[in-house]
Design a protein around this motif. Sequence first.
Motif, PDB file in Angstrom:
ATOM      1  N   TRP A 133      44.986 -46.754 -43.419  1.00 13.84           N
ATOM      2  CA  TRP A 133      44.177 -47.336 -42.351  1.00 13.84           C
ATOM      3  C   TRP A 133      42.739 -46.822 -42.462  1.00 13.84           C
ATOM      4  O   TRP A 133      42.455 -45.885 -43.196  1.00 13.84           O
ATOM      5  N   THR A 329      50.351 -53.017 -41.662  1.00 16.88           N
ATOM      6  CA  THR A 329      50.456 -53.786 -40.427  1.00 16.88           C
ATOM      7  C   THR A 329      51.091 -52.956 -39.318  1.00 16.88           C
ATOM      8  O   THR A 329      50.634 -52.978 -38.165  1.00 16.88           O
ATOM      9  N   SER A 332      48.647 -50.410 -38.012  1.00 18.74           N
ATOM     10  CA  SER A 332      47.597 -51.069 -37.242  1.00 18.74           C
ATOM     11  C   SER A 332      48.101 -51.488 -35.865  1.00 18.74           C
ATOM     12  O   SER A 332      47.444 -51.241 -34.845  1.00 18.74           O
ATOM     13  N   LEU A 338      42.346 -49.924 -38.318  1.00 17.41           N
ATOM     14  CA  LEU A 338      42.126 -51.022 -39.258  1.00 17.41           C
ATOM     15  C   LEU A 338      43.111 -50.980 -40.425  1.00 17.41           C
ATOM     16  O   LEU A 338      43.260 -49.935 -41.056  1.00 17.41           O
ATOM     17  N   PRO A 339      43.757 -52.082 -40.756  1.00 16.33           N
ATOM     18  CA  PRO A 339      44.529 -52.133 -41.997  1.00 16.33           C
ATOM     19  C   PRO A 339      43.569 -52.191 -43.184  1.00 16.33           C
ATOM     20  O   PRO A 339      42.459 -52.724 -43.065  1.00 16.33           O
ATOM     21  N   ALA A 345      45.717 -57.400 -42.555  1.00 14.02           N
ATOM     22  CA  ALA A 345      45.033 -57.708 -41.301  1.00 14.02           C
ATOM     23  C   ALA A 345      45.493 -59.052 -40.746  1.00 14.02           C
ATOM     24  O   ALA A 345      45.645 -59.212 -39.527  1.00 14.02           O
ATOM     25  N   THR A 348      48.527 -58.740 -38.552  1.00 13.81           N
ATOM     26  CA  THR A 348      48.522 -57.825 -37.419  1.00 13.81           C
ATOM     27  C   THR A 348      48.315 -58.568 -36.106  1.00 13.81           C
ATOM     28  O   THR A 348      47.847 -59.707 -36.081  1.00 13.81           O
ATOM     29  N   TYR A 351      44.040 -57.906 -35.505  1.00 18.47           N
ATOM     30  CA  TYR A 351      43.002 -58.165 -36.507  1.00 18.47           C
ATOM     31  C   TYR A 351      43.183 -59.505 -37.223  1.00 18.47           C
ATOM     32  O   TYR A 351      42.354 -59.869 -38.061  1.00 18.47           O
ATOM     33  N   TYR A 361      37.269 -55.581 -38.377  1.00 16.20           N
ATOM     34  CA  TYR A 361      37.510 -55.681 -39.815  1.00 16.20           C
ATOM     35  C   TYR A 361      36.249 -56.187 -40.511  1.00 16.20           C
ATOM     36  O   TYR A 361      35.859 -55.678 -41.562  1.00 16.20           O
TER      37      TYR A 361
END
Length: 420
Positions: A133, A329, A332, A338-339, A345, A348, A351, A361
Motif C-alpha cells: 500500500w 484490495t 485498501s 492506497l493500493p 484500485a 476496491t 478507489y 490514487y
Amino acid sequence: MKLKLALITALGAFALGGAVSAQTELSLWYHGAGSANAEEALVNELVEEFNASQSDWVVSIETFPQLAYNDSVGAAALAGELPDILDVDGPVMPNWAWANYMQPLGIDEATLEGYLPGTIGRWDGVVYSVGLWDAAVAIMTRRSTLEAYDIRVPTLEEPWTGEEFTQALMTIRDSGDFEYPLDLGMAWTGEWYPYAFSPFLQSFGGDIVDRETYQTAEDVLNGDEAIAFAEWWQMLFEENLVPGTSQDAADRETGLVNGNYAMSWNGNWAALPVVEAFGEDALFLPAPDFGNGPTIGAGSWQFGISATSEHPEGARAFIEFALQDRWFTAFSDGTGLLPPTASAAAETENYAEGGALEVFYELSDEQALVRPVTPGYIVQARIFESMLADIANGADIFDELDAAVDEISRDIERNSGYGH
C-alpha cells in the motif's frame, strides 16, 4: 523378531519422511502492534494463508509498537539476531540497506511494472523492498466552504498557485468564521514533518538535500528558493492562518469535521470520516504549485529480506505471495490506504471509478515524490523537523536554514558520503 524389526524400519522411514517434508520456519517482524485499524489483522491473515498455501515454509510473526520498532531492528542487527523478513518504512530502507541490515529483494522487476513509484524501495539502483500500500496527502475541505468565499476549486490540471492558496487562506481568516483557515497537523511530530511539509519546500524549488550528489544540503536548503519557502512557512503562523506547534492532538483529529478549521492538510487514511461527515460536499484537493510544480510525499511501509536470513528463498516466496491484487484490495478496503496498482484500485470499495477516494490514487500517480533516497535521510529528517518547528515558533530564518545545512553536511562527511 522379524515383525518387530519391520515395525522399527517402518517407523524410521515415517520419521525420516516427516523430517524431509517439515516446513522450515521463517521469522517476520511487523511494526503495527496494537493498530487501531484492520492492518494488523490483515497481516496475520496474509501469514496464515501463505503458511497454508505450501509445504516448504512457515512464517512466524512478531509484532512491535511502531515507535519502538526501528530501535528494535537496530539492536537486533548489532546482536546478529535479525528476522528473515523485515517490515521497513520506505524512506528508512536505504539506511538499512547501506548498514547491511537488508539484502536485495531478488525478484523479477517485471513483476513490479505499473506499481505506484512510492511502493518500490530502491537503493543504489537495486530493489530491496516492496509495499502492499501507499498513502497520499490532500487539502481536505468542503465545496460549500470554497463557494461561500468565491474561491476557485483547483484541479490536478490546474492546481492553486502559491499566491492563490495564500490568498484563499487570508480570505477565510478575515471572515472570522473559523478558528483557523488551515490545519497542517502540527500536533503530529516525527516523520509527518518531512513527509507532509518537505513537498512545499520542493514545490518552491528547494529540498532537504541535494539529490544530484547527496553530499550536501548547501544551496538546496538555504538557497533563494528555500528562503522563500521558509518566509512563507513562518508567515502562516505569524498571520494566524494555521495552528502552531502546541496544537492539541484532539483538534487535529476532529477540527475539520467539527468546523474549527476550514481546510486540513491530511492523508487518505483520514479521509473516510470526512466523507461520512460531509457527503458529496467533501473535497480532496491537490497540493498547490509554488512555482516548481505541485508535490506530495510518497513511500510507506514495505517488506524486505534481512541480510542475515539463512532462507532468503523462503522470505522471497512469502513476499511474492503477498504481491497479489487481492491482498492489495483487502488492505485498501480494510485500512483506507492506497493500493499499489491500478488494477487493484479498480476492485476496491473506495478507489474504483466513482469511489469516494478515487482522487487520491490520481494524486499519488501525478504528484508524489519519494523522500530523499539516501542512508542519511533518517538524520536529515530529524534536522528538518527541528528546523521547521523552530521557524514556526519565530526563530531567525537565515540562522535556522544555515544551521540545518551545516548539520546535514557534517553528518554526511562523518559517514563518508553514505556510500553514494
